[in-house]
Design an enzyme around this catalytic site. Structure first.
Site, PDB file in Angstrom:
ATOM      1  N   SER A  11      49.410  36.777  38.467  1.00  0.00           N
ATOM      2  CA  SER A  11      49.390  37.095  39.900  1.00  0.00           C
ATOM      3  C   SER A  11      49.401  35.827  40.734  1.00  0.00           C
ATOM      4  CB  SER A  11      48.120  37.891  40.227  1.00  0.00           C
ATOM      5  OG  SER A  11      47.929  38.003  41.615  1.00  0.00           O
TER       6      SER A  11
ATOM      7  N   LYS B 284      42.763  36.237  36.296  1.00  0.00           N
ATOM      8  CA  LYS B 284      44.159  35.941  35.960  1.00  0.00           C
ATOM      9  C   LYS B 284      44.323  34.481  35.553  1.00  0.00           C
ATOM     10  CE  LYS B 284      46.051  39.981  36.597  1.00  0.00           C
ATOM     11  NZ  LYS B 284      46.668  40.740  35.472  1.00  0.00           N
TER      12      LYS B 284
ATOM     13  N   TYR C  93      39.108  38.680  40.907  1.00  0.00           N
ATOM     14  CA  TYR C  93      40.383  39.126  40.332  1.00  0.00           C
ATOM     15  C   TYR C  93      41.288  37.927  40.041  1.00  0.00           C
ATOM     16  CZ  TYR C  93      45.204  40.778  40.262  1.00  0.00           C
ATOM     17  OH  TYR C  93      46.527  40.987  39.916  1.00  0.00           O
TER      18      TYR C  93
END
Length: 324
Positions: A118, A146, A142
């Site tokens: 991402s 990643k 988040y």
């Protein structure tokens, strides 16, 4: 003989679109998905195994009974806001379980891995458009998960000879309505389906933040049609199967659109006026995220073909009509 590919999270939005394209290109596709978003998967072109992607017994059975050429890994929690409220759940699912998957791959000598990463790995942009060499300073758990997996992949490549491609998505959008493939999250968190549902059901749509340093005060994002995302994954797979060097690439168009611009196009496509509720900013949302995707163009020979915003929204709308 067909090459067999394992797709974790392959019954989800992006995973299913990629899995379908792999099938049309002649690959045998095995999908491993727990169906946590209550989505339906009733397609005959892939074998679905409903289980957790880190279940070691299931993975051992898959790797023992099939010659898996590569794993494409889409299974992850994705909601930025929820990651702030419950980081432990995100680290467990997105990092710890991915490590378990990689360890099983290593045991069974499966070397090729494509990771659904991402643009959240970059955090707040210091310079736009975002290039792959931009500093990695995520501003949400988040994004941290990643980046953590990307670092694990680099270490596995150096220590164990794993080959990987990390694809840093900007904003995946659109649908493949003719194949019954699109966003089916429950609850839905992505902006375009939420906006379309608000327009179709005459409900309010929430804009989170109208005071950003952008021309109309709302967030700007780089939207990429899921068809173009799928093509990029197939090119990344060919790249790895041909023995190329591990790498991470941005996937985007280089063009950004604001939330208000999205609303205008949705109103045109649906033929209605969207009711708006202006809300406070969400934690972890940068003002602008736009990609420089020149590296993936040069190395993989990939470029977006379907990502005109009007096309994205028309396909998404057609899928919502079919779904409803």
């Amino acid at each position: 003989m067909k090459k067999t590919i394992l797709v974790t999270g392959g019954a989800g939005y992006i995973g299913s679109c990629v899995a379908h394209l792999l099938h049309t290109k002649g690959y045998e596709v095995i999908i491993l998905d727990k169906l946590i978003y209550a989505q339906k998967f009733e397609h005959s072109w892939a074998k679905l195994i409903q289980a957790d992607f880190a279940d070691k017994d299931i993975l051992k059975k898959i790797f023992t009974e099939n010659k898996i050429e590569a794993v494409l890994h889409f299974a992850a929690f994705i909601e930025v806001g929820r990651s702030v409220k419950d980081p432990a759940d995100f680290y467990n699912n997105n990092v710890v379980k991915t490590l378990a998957l990689l360890e099983e791959m290593q045991k069974h000598k499966v070397k090729n891995f494509i990771f659904s990463s991402s643009c959240a790995v970059y955090g707040t942009p210091q310079k736009l458009p975002l290039r792959e060499d931009h500093p990695k300073k995520p501003i949400s758990p988040y994004g941290n998960t990643k980046l953590a997996v990307e670092m694990i992949l680099e270490d596995f490549a150096n220590a164990y000879g794993m080959s990987f491609v990390g694809l840093r998505y900007f904003n995946a959008a659109g649908a493949i309505p003719e194949e019954g493939l699109g966003e089916q999250h429950e609850p839905e968190t992505h902006i375009i389906p939420l906006l379309l549902k608000a327009a179709m059901q005459n409900k309010e749509f929430k804009i989170f933040g109208t005071d950003y340093s952008t021309p109309d005060g709302t967030c700007i994002r780089d939207y990429l049609h899921v068809k173009d995302l799928a093509t990029a994954h197939c090119k990344a797979l060919e790249y790895l199967l041909n023995g190329a060097t591990s790498n991470c690439f941005n996937l985007g168009t280089g063009t950004g659109y604001s939330v208000r611009e999205l609303i205008n196009i949705v109103e045109q496509v649906v033929g209605t006026v969207v009711k708006i509720q202006e809300c406070e900013r969400r934690e972890g949302d940068p003002a602008v995220l736009v990609s420089d995707a020149s590296t993936v163009h040069d190395v993989l020979g990939w470029k977006s073909e379907f990502s005109d915003l009007g096309n994205i929204i028309r396909d998404a709308y057609e899928f919502e009509v079919i779904k409803s």
